[in-house]
Design a protein around this motif. Sequence first.
Motif, PDB file in Angstrom:
ATOM      1  N   ARG A  34      49.004 -16.303 -35.334  1.00 36.99           N
ATOM      2  CA  ARG A  34      50.148 -15.977 -36.182  1.00 36.99           C
ATOM      3  C   ARG A  34      50.614 -14.542 -35.927  1.00 36.99           C
ATOM      4  O   ARG A  34      49.860 -13.733 -35.393  1.00 36.99           O
ATOM      5  CB  ARG A  34      49.758 -16.162 -37.651  1.00 36.99           C
ATOM      6  CG  ARG A  34      49.506 -17.632 -38.008  1.00 36.99           C
ATOM      7  CD  ARG A  34      48.974 -17.762 -39.419  1.00 36.99           C
ATOM      8  NE  ARG A  34      47.730 -17.014 -39.574  1.00 36.99           N
ATOM      9  CZ  ARG A  34      47.253 -16.598 -40.742  1.00 36.99           C
ATOM     10  NH1 ARG A  34      47.913 -16.840 -41.850  1.00 36.99           N
ATOM     11  NH2 ARG A  34      46.106 -15.946 -40.804  1.00 36.99           N
ATOM     12  N   GLU A  35      51.839 -14.268 -36.352  1.00 37.99           N
ATOM     13  CA  GLU A  35      52.341 -12.903 -36.194  1.00 37.99           C
ATOM     14  C   GLU A  35      51.483 -11.940 -37.016  1.00 37.99           C
ATOM     15  O   GLU A  35      51.021 -12.289 -38.106  1.00 37.99           O
ATOM     16  CB  GLU A  35      53.817 -12.797 -36.633  1.00 37.99           C
ATOM     17  CG  GLU A  35      54.782 -13.434 -35.647  1.00 37.99           C
ATOM     18  CD  GLU A  35      56.239 -13.010 -35.855  1.00 37.99           C
ATOM     19  OE1 GLU A  35      56.505 -12.101 -36.657  1.00 37.99           O
ATOM     20  OE2 GLU A  35      57.101 -13.611 -35.190  1.00 37.99           O
ATOM     21  N   ALA A  36      51.283 -10.773 -36.445  1.00 40.57           N
ATOM     22  CA  ALA A  36      50.560  -9.712 -37.138  1.00 40.57           C
ATOM     23  C   ALA A  36      51.452  -8.482 -37.155  1.00 40.57           C
ATOM     24  O   ALA A  36      52.363  -8.372 -36.335  1.00 40.57           O
ATOM     25  CB  ALA A  36      49.261  -9.401 -36.405  1.00 40.57           C
ATOM     26  N   TRP A  93      55.114  -1.985 -36.709  1.00 35.51           N
ATOM     27  CA  TRP A  93      54.895  -2.822 -35.518  1.00 35.51           C
ATOM     28  C   TRP A  93      54.680  -4.252 -35.995  1.00 35.51           C
ATOM     29  O   TRP A  93      54.271  -4.487 -37.137  1.00 35.51           O
ATOM     30  CB  TRP A  93      53.665  -2.336 -34.737  1.00 35.51           C
ATOM     31  CG  TRP A  93      52.362  -2.570 -35.453  1.00 35.51           C
ATOM     32  CD1 TRP A  93      51.838  -1.804 -36.452  1.00 35.51           C
ATOM     33  CD2 TRP A  93      51.441  -3.653 -35.242  1.00 35.51           C
ATOM     34  NE1 TRP A  93      50.647  -2.338 -36.871  1.00 35.51           N
ATOM     35  CE2 TRP A  93      50.372  -3.481 -36.148  1.00 35.51           C
ATOM     36  CE3 TRP A  93      51.409  -4.748 -34.369  1.00 35.51           C
ATOM     37  CZ2 TRP A  93      49.291  -4.358 -36.215  1.00 35.51           C
ATOM     38  CZ3 TRP A  93      50.339  -5.622 -34.432  1.00 35.51           C
ATOM     39  CH2 TRP A  93      49.290  -5.416 -35.349  1.00 35.51           C
ATOM     40  N   HIS A  94      54.969  -5.207 -35.136  1.00 39.91           N
ATOM     41  CA  HIS A  94      54.548  -6.597 -35.358  1.00 39.91           C
ATOM     42  C   HIS A  94      54.561  -7.336 -34.029  1.00 39.91           C
ATOM     43  O   HIS A  94      55.075  -6.824 -33.034  1.00 39.91           O
ATOM     44  CB  HIS A  94      55.379  -7.289 -36.444  1.00 39.91           C
ATOM     45  CG  HIS A  94      56.802  -7.579 -36.076  1.00 39.91           C
ATOM     46  ND1 HIS A  94      57.768  -6.618 -36.042  1.00 39.91           N
ATOM     47  CD2 HIS A  94      57.420  -8.749 -35.734  1.00 39.91           C
ATOM     48  CE1 HIS A  94      58.924  -7.174 -35.703  1.00 39.91           C
ATOM     49  NE2 HIS A  94      58.746  -8.464 -35.507  1.00 39.91           N
ATOM     50  N   THR A  95      53.968  -8.498 -34.012  1.00 46.38           N
ATOM     51  CA  THR A  95      53.853  -9.270 -32.773  1.00 46.38           C
ATOM     52  C   THR A  95      54.895 -10.384 -32.753  1.00 46.38           C
ATOM     53  O   THR A  95      55.442 -10.767 -33.792  1.00 46.38           O
ATOM     54  CB  THR A  95      52.458  -9.903 -32.651  1.00 46.38           C
ATOM     55  OG1 THR A  95      52.269 -10.816 -33.747  1.00 46.38           O
ATOM     56  CG2 THR A  95      51.363  -8.856 -32.681  1.00 46.38           C
ATOM     57  N   HIS A  96      55.157 -10.891 -31.556  1.00 50.91           N
ATOM     58  CA  HIS A  96      56.023 -12.064 -31.369  1.00 50.91           C
ATOM     59  C   HIS A  96      55.340 -13.042 -30.421  1.00 50.91           C
ATOM     60  O   HIS A  96      54.672 -12.614 -29.485  1.00 50.91           O
ATOM     61  CB  HIS A  96      57.351 -11.663 -30.710  1.00 50.91           C
ATOM     62  CG  HIS A  96      58.415 -11.256 -31.673  1.00 50.91           C
ATOM     63  ND1 HIS A  96      59.686 -10.960 -31.270  1.00 50.91           N
ATOM     64  CD2 HIS A  96      58.398 -11.101 -33.023  1.00 50.91           C
ATOM     65  CE1 HIS A  96      60.421 -10.639 -32.322  1.00 50.91           C
ATOM     66  NE2 HIS A  96      59.657 -10.695 -33.398  1.00 50.91           N
ATOM     67  N   PRO A  97      55.574 -14.354 -30.607  1.00 46.34           N
ATOM     68  CA  PRO A  97      55.045 -15.335 -29.664  1.00 46.34           C
ATOM     69  C   PRO A  97      55.973 -15.509 -28.464  1.00 46.34           C
ATOM     70  O   PRO A  97      56.413 -16.603 -28.151  1.00 46.34           O
ATOM     71  CB  PRO A  97      54.957 -16.613 -30.510  1.00 46.34           C
ATOM     72  CG  PRO A  97      56.060 -16.466 -31.503  1.00 46.34           C
ATOM     73  CD  PRO A  97      56.192 -14.991 -31.781  1.00 46.34           C
ATOM     74  N   PRO A 103      63.727  -7.901 -30.340  1.00 46.23           N
ATOM     75  CA  PRO A 103      63.899  -8.076 -31.791  1.00 46.23           C
ATOM     76  C   PRO A 103      64.748  -9.289 -32.148  1.00 46.23           C
ATOM     77  O   PRO A 103      65.716  -9.599 -31.455  1.00 46.23           O
ATOM     78  CB  PRO A 103      64.593  -6.781 -32.228  1.00 46.23           C
ATOM     79  CG  PRO A 103      65.152  -6.171 -31.000  1.00 46.23           C
ATOM     80  CD  PRO A 103      64.419  -6.712 -29.820  1.00 46.23           C
ATOM     81  N   SER A 104      64.373  -9.964 -33.216  1.00 50.09           N
ATOM     82  CA  SER A 104      65.177 -11.071 -33.745  1.00 50.09           C
ATOM     83  C   SER A 104      66.261 -10.489 -34.646  1.00 50.09           C
ATOM     84  O   SER A 104      66.246  -9.306 -34.980  1.00 50.09           O
ATOM     85  CB  SER A 104      64.289 -12.011 -34.546  1.00 50.09           C
ATOM     86  OG  SER A 104      63.811 -11.331 -35.698  1.00 50.09           O
ATOM     87  N   HIS A 105      67.187 -11.344 -35.087  1.00 42.70           N
ATOM     88  CA  HIS A 105      68.223 -10.877 -36.022  1.00 42.70           C
ATOM     89  C   HIS A 105      67.584 -10.375 -37.316  1.00 42.70           C
ATOM     90  O   HIS A 105      68.016  -9.388 -37.895  1.00 42.70           O
ATOM     91  CB  HIS A 105      69.217 -11.994 -36.342  1.00 42.70           C
ATOM     92  CG  HIS A 105      70.058 -12.350 -35.161  1.00 42.70           C
ATOM     93  ND1 HIS A 105      70.923 -11.458 -34.578  1.00 42.70           N
ATOM     94  CD2 HIS A 105      70.146 -13.480 -34.424  1.00 42.70           C
ATOM     95  CE1 HIS A 105      71.505 -12.028 -33.539  1.00 42.70           C
ATOM     96  NE2 HIS A 105      71.058 -13.255 -33.420  1.00 42.70           N
ATOM     97  N   VAL A 106      66.544 -11.082 -37.752  1.00 42.96           N
ATOM     98  CA  VAL A 106      65.853 -10.678 -38.981  1.00 42.96           C
ATOM     99  C   VAL A 106      65.231  -9.297 -38.800  1.00 42.96           C
ATOM    100  O   VAL A 106      65.321  -8.447 -39.685  1.00 42.96           O
ATOM    101  CB  VAL A 106      64.760 -11.714 -39.355  1.00 42.96           C
ATOM    102  CG1 VAL A 106      63.966 -11.239 -40.555  1.00 42.96           C
ATOM    103  CG2 VAL A 106      65.397 -13.068 -39.626  1.00 42.96           C
ATOM    104  N   ASP A 107      64.631  -9.063 -37.628  1.00 45.82           N
ATOM    105  CA  ASP A 107      64.031  -7.752 -37.359  1.00 45.82           C
ATOM    106  C   ASP A 107      65.077  -6.653 -37.473  1.00 45.82           C
ATOM    107  O   ASP A 107      64.837  -5.602 -38.067  1.00 45.82           O
ATOM    108  CB  ASP A 107      63.445  -7.698 -35.944  1.00 45.82           C
ATOM    109  CG  ASP A 107      62.225  -8.589 -35.788  1.00 45.82           C
ATOM    110  OD1 ASP A 107      61.557  -8.847 -36.804  1.00 45.82           O
ATOM    111  OD2 ASP A 107      61.950  -9.022 -34.657  1.00 45.82           O
ATOM    112  N   THR A 108      66.214  -6.893 -36.871  1.00 41.90           N
ATOM    113  CA  THR A 108      67.254  -5.876 -36.854  1.00 41.90           C
ATOM    114  C   THR A 108      67.747  -5.577 -38.268  1.00 41.90           C
ATOM    115  O   THR A 108      67.970  -4.424 -38.641  1.00 41.90           O
ATOM    116  CB  THR A 108      68.429  -6.336 -35.956  1.00 41.90           C
ATOM    117  OG1 THR A 108      67.892  -6.707 -34.686  1.00 41.90           O
ATOM    118  CG2 THR A 108      69.447  -5.244 -35.775  1.00 41.90           C
TER     119      THR A 108
HETATM  120 ZN   LIG Z   1      60.067 -10.051 -35.262  1.00 40.88          ZN
END
Ligand SMILES: [Zn+2]
Length: 158
Positions: A34-36, A93-97, A103-108
């Motif tokens: 899972r994302e961390a 920081w976080h991880t992505h698979p 970055p995703s739209h949510v990240d931005t």
């Molecule tokens: Zn993300």
Amino acid sequence: MISFDIGQSEQRIVFAEGVLSHFDRHRQTRFWHREAGGLLFARLALPTIDVCAITGPRRSDRRGRCSYWPDERAEQREIETMFGRDLHFVGCWHTHPEDRASPSHVDTRNISDCVRRSEHALNGFLMVIVGRDPLPDNLFVSVCDRITVHRLERSGSA
Ligand SMILES: [Zn+2]
């Protein structure tokens, strides 16, 4: 140690070995991972921003394969504790698979919220995303202001 230059500002972000190995340990190399994520803290020796402490993930975070929602109360406590040790909160920081993170739209959207809520000595807020490939090519390292995410280039890689 890996460093990134912040545009023309002469400021440089340096990641300590302990922080890099923390990124490395949480890469989502298996489909069930899972994302961390967590927070990044630095000693400011301007023009060098020495990112030397890292937190997360925490038991209280909500983590999915493609989502990560940190425990914000825990984050606030971490920021206070680190400040007592003269370590400044500089980003997250976080991880992505995905092999090489972006970055995703949510990240931005989330990051501009973070920038609004935080105050610190940097010109912007650091956002690191850790992909699946080996370090350092998997890393997306950026400095964000309220509107834009500026990706940084590794020093000496230009
Ligand atoms: Zn993300």
